[in-house]
Design a protein around this motif. Structure first.
Motif, PDB file in Angstrom:
ATOM      1  N   PHE A 172       0.832  -1.205   0.000  1.00 12.72           N
ATOM      2  CA  PHE A 172       0.000   0.000   0.000  1.00 12.72           C
ATOM      3  C   PHE A 172       0.864   1.252   0.000  1.00 12.72           C
ATOM      4  CE2 PHE A 172      -2.654   3.321   1.724  1.00 12.72           C
ATOM      5  CZ  PHE A 172      -3.910   3.078   1.195  1.00 12.72           C
ATOM      6  N   MET A 173       1.882   1.275   0.852  1.00 13.73           N
ATOM      7  CA  MET A 173       2.756   2.434   0.949  1.00 13.73           C
ATOM      8  C   MET A 173       3.572   2.614  -0.331  1.00 13.73           C
ATOM      9  SD  MET A 173       1.822   3.725   3.714  1.00 13.73           S
ATOM     10  CE  MET A 173       3.002   5.033   3.881  1.00 13.73           C
ATOM     11  N   ALA A 174       4.067   1.522  -0.901  1.00 13.42           N
ATOM     12  CA  ALA A 174       4.822   1.618  -2.150  1.00 13.42           C
ATOM     13  C   ALA A 174       3.926   2.134  -3.273  1.00 13.42           C
ATOM     14  CB  ALA A 174       5.408   0.259  -2.522  1.00 13.42           C
ATOM     15  N   GLY A 175       2.699   1.655  -3.318  1.00 14.48           N
ATOM     16  CA  GLY A 175       1.762   2.129  -4.326  1.00 14.48           C
ATOM     17  C   GLY A 175       1.441   3.599  -4.143  1.00 14.48           C
ATOM     18  N   SER A 176       1.218   4.007  -2.923  1.00 17.90           N
ATOM     19  CA  SER A 176       0.922   5.420  -2.640  1.00 17.90           C
ATOM     20  C   SER A 176       2.106   6.308  -3.010  1.00 17.90           C
ATOM     21  CB  SER A 176       0.584   5.611  -1.167  1.00 17.90           C
ATOM     22  OG  SER A 176      -0.611   4.954  -0.852  1.00 17.90           O
ATOM     23  N   GLU A 177       3.306   5.830  -2.711  1.00 17.83           N
ATOM     24  CA  GLU A 177       4.507   6.594  -3.048  1.00 17.83           C
ATOM     25  C   GLU A 177       4.640   6.746  -4.563  1.00 17.83           C
ATOM     26  OE1 GLU A 177       9.358   6.281  -2.562  1.00 17.83           O
ATOM     27  OE2 GLU A 177       8.087   5.139  -1.210  1.00 17.83           O
ATOM     28  N   ARG A 178       4.393   5.656  -5.281  1.00 16.80           N
ATOM     29  CA  ARG A 178       4.501   5.700  -6.745  1.00 16.80           C
ATOM     30  C   ARG A 178       3.449   6.634  -7.339  1.00 16.80           C
ATOM     31  NH1 ARG A 178       7.059   6.770 -10.758  1.00 16.80           N
ATOM     32  NH2 ARG A 178       6.506   5.756 -12.684  1.00 16.80           N
ATOM     33  N   ILE A 179       2.250   6.599  -6.813  1.00 19.77           N
ATOM     34  CA  ILE A 179       1.197   7.500  -7.291  1.00 19.77           C
ATOM     35  C   ILE A 179       1.604   8.951  -7.045  1.00 19.77           C
ATOM     36  CG2 ILE A 179      -1.155   8.294  -6.842  1.00 19.77           C
ATOM     37  CD1 ILE A 179      -1.861   5.302  -6.377  1.00 19.77           C
ATOM     38  N   GLY A 180       2.168   9.232  -5.883  1.00 18.76           N
ATOM     39  CA  GLY A 180       2.644  10.577  -5.573  1.00 18.76           C
ATOM     40  C   GLY A 180       3.735  11.031  -6.531  1.00 18.76           C
ATOM     41  N   GLN A 181       4.648  10.119  -6.868  1.00 12.21           N
ATOM     42  CA  GLN A 181       5.710  10.450  -7.816  1.00 12.21           C
ATOM     43  C   GLN A 181       5.137  10.762  -9.192  1.00 12.21           C
ATOM     44  OE1 GLN A 181       8.123   6.929  -7.604  1.00 12.21           O
ATOM     45  NE2 GLN A 181       9.361   7.701  -5.908  1.00 12.21           N
ATOM     46  N   ARG A 182       4.206   9.932  -9.644  1.00 13.90           N
ATOM     47  CA  ARG A 182       3.587  10.164 -10.955  1.00 13.90           C
ATOM     48  C   ARG A 182       2.832  11.492 -10.959  1.00 13.90           C
ATOM     49  NH1 ARG A 182       4.679   9.262 -15.299  1.00 13.90           N
ATOM     50  NH2 ARG A 182       2.640   8.804 -16.127  1.00 13.90           N
ATOM     51  N   PHE A 183       2.155  11.805  -9.869  1.00 18.25           N
ATOM     52  CA  PHE A 183       1.434  13.067  -9.768  1.00 18.25           C
ATOM     53  C   PHE A 183       2.414  14.237  -9.902  1.00 18.25           C
ATOM     54  CE2 PHE A 183      -0.414  16.528  -7.202  1.00 18.25           C
ATOM     55  CZ  PHE A 183      -1.575  16.743  -7.931  1.00 18.25           C
ATOM     56  N   GLN A 184       3.545  14.156  -9.217  1.00 15.29           N
ATOM     57  CA  GLN A 184       4.545  15.221  -9.296  1.00 15.29           C
ATOM     58  C   GLN A 184       5.117  15.333 -10.708  1.00 15.29           C
ATOM     59  OE1 GLN A 184       7.345  14.189  -6.194  1.00 15.29           O
ATOM     60  NE2 GLN A 184       6.261  15.418  -4.673  1.00 15.29           N
ATOM     61  N   GLU A 185       5.337  14.185 -11.360  1.00 19.79           N
ATOM     62  CA  GLU A 185       5.826  14.205 -12.740  1.00 19.79           C
ATOM     63  C   GLU A 185       4.826  14.889 -13.660  1.00 19.79           C
ATOM     64  OE1 GLU A 185       6.517  10.085 -13.600  1.00 19.79           O
ATOM     65  OE2 GLU A 185       8.203   9.934 -12.204  1.00 19.79           O
ATOM     66  N   GLN A 186       3.542  14.561 -13.488  1.00 16.91           N
ATOM     67  CA  GLN A 186       2.495  15.169 -14.312  1.00 16.91           C
ATOM     68  C   GLN A 186       2.413  16.668 -14.057  1.00 16.91           C
ATOM     69  OE1 GLN A 186       0.647  13.783 -16.731  1.00 16.91           O
ATOM     70  NE2 GLN A 186       1.741  11.868 -16.466  1.00 16.91           N
ATOM     71  N   GLN A 187       2.520  17.073 -12.800  1.00 11.87           N
ATOM     72  CA  GLN A 187       2.486  18.505 -12.470  1.00 11.87           C
ATOM     73  C   GLN A 187       3.655  19.228 -13.127  1.00 11.87           C
ATOM     74  OE1 GLN A 187       2.216  18.758  -8.118  1.00 11.87           O
ATOM     75  NE2 GLN A 187       0.358  19.942  -8.426  1.00 11.87           N
ATOM     76  N   ALA A 188       4.844  18.630 -13.077  1.00 13.00           N
ATOM     77  CA  ALA A 188       6.024  19.253 -13.672  1.00 13.00           C
ATOM     78  C   ALA A 188       5.833  19.403 -15.180  1.00 13.00           C
ATOM     79  CB  ALA A 188       7.267  18.430 -13.370  1.00 13.00           C
TER      80      ALA A 188
END
Length: 89
Positions: A63-79
């Motif tokens: 769950f934590m790894a998935g949440s972390e990956r989603i957060g990373q993808r969100f930051q990539e999309q924002q950038a």
């Protein structure tokens, strides 16, 4: 935030902190509910059996790894969005 008075800035900060806490508590509640439903099925003892403990550990890690990956993808999309010119230009 530059256009806000110090009182408005404090109120804004307070609201953001409450919102973040609410989001964290919601995520934590979802994690507990999901891992409990997936892993806990032996109610004959008051303690977790070894199989349940291992399952909960794996569930939380995933769950934590998935949440972390989603957060990373969100930051990539924002950038990417920040680097694109506004529509119509």
């Amino acid at each position: 935030m530059d256009g806000l008075t110090p009182t408005e800035q404090r109120e804004f900060q307070s609201r953001m902190e409450r919102k973040q806490m609410k989001e964290f508590m919601g995520m934590f509640s979802n994690l507990v509910g999901h891992c409990f439903d997936s892993c806990i099925d032996d109610f004959t003892t008051k303690s977790l059996v070894q199989r349940e403990t291992g399952c909960v550990t794996r569930c939380v890690k995933k769950f934590m790894a998935g949440s972390e990956r989603i957060g990373q993808r969100f930051q990539e999309q924002q950038a990417q969005m920040m680097n694109q010119p506004p529509p119509g230009q």
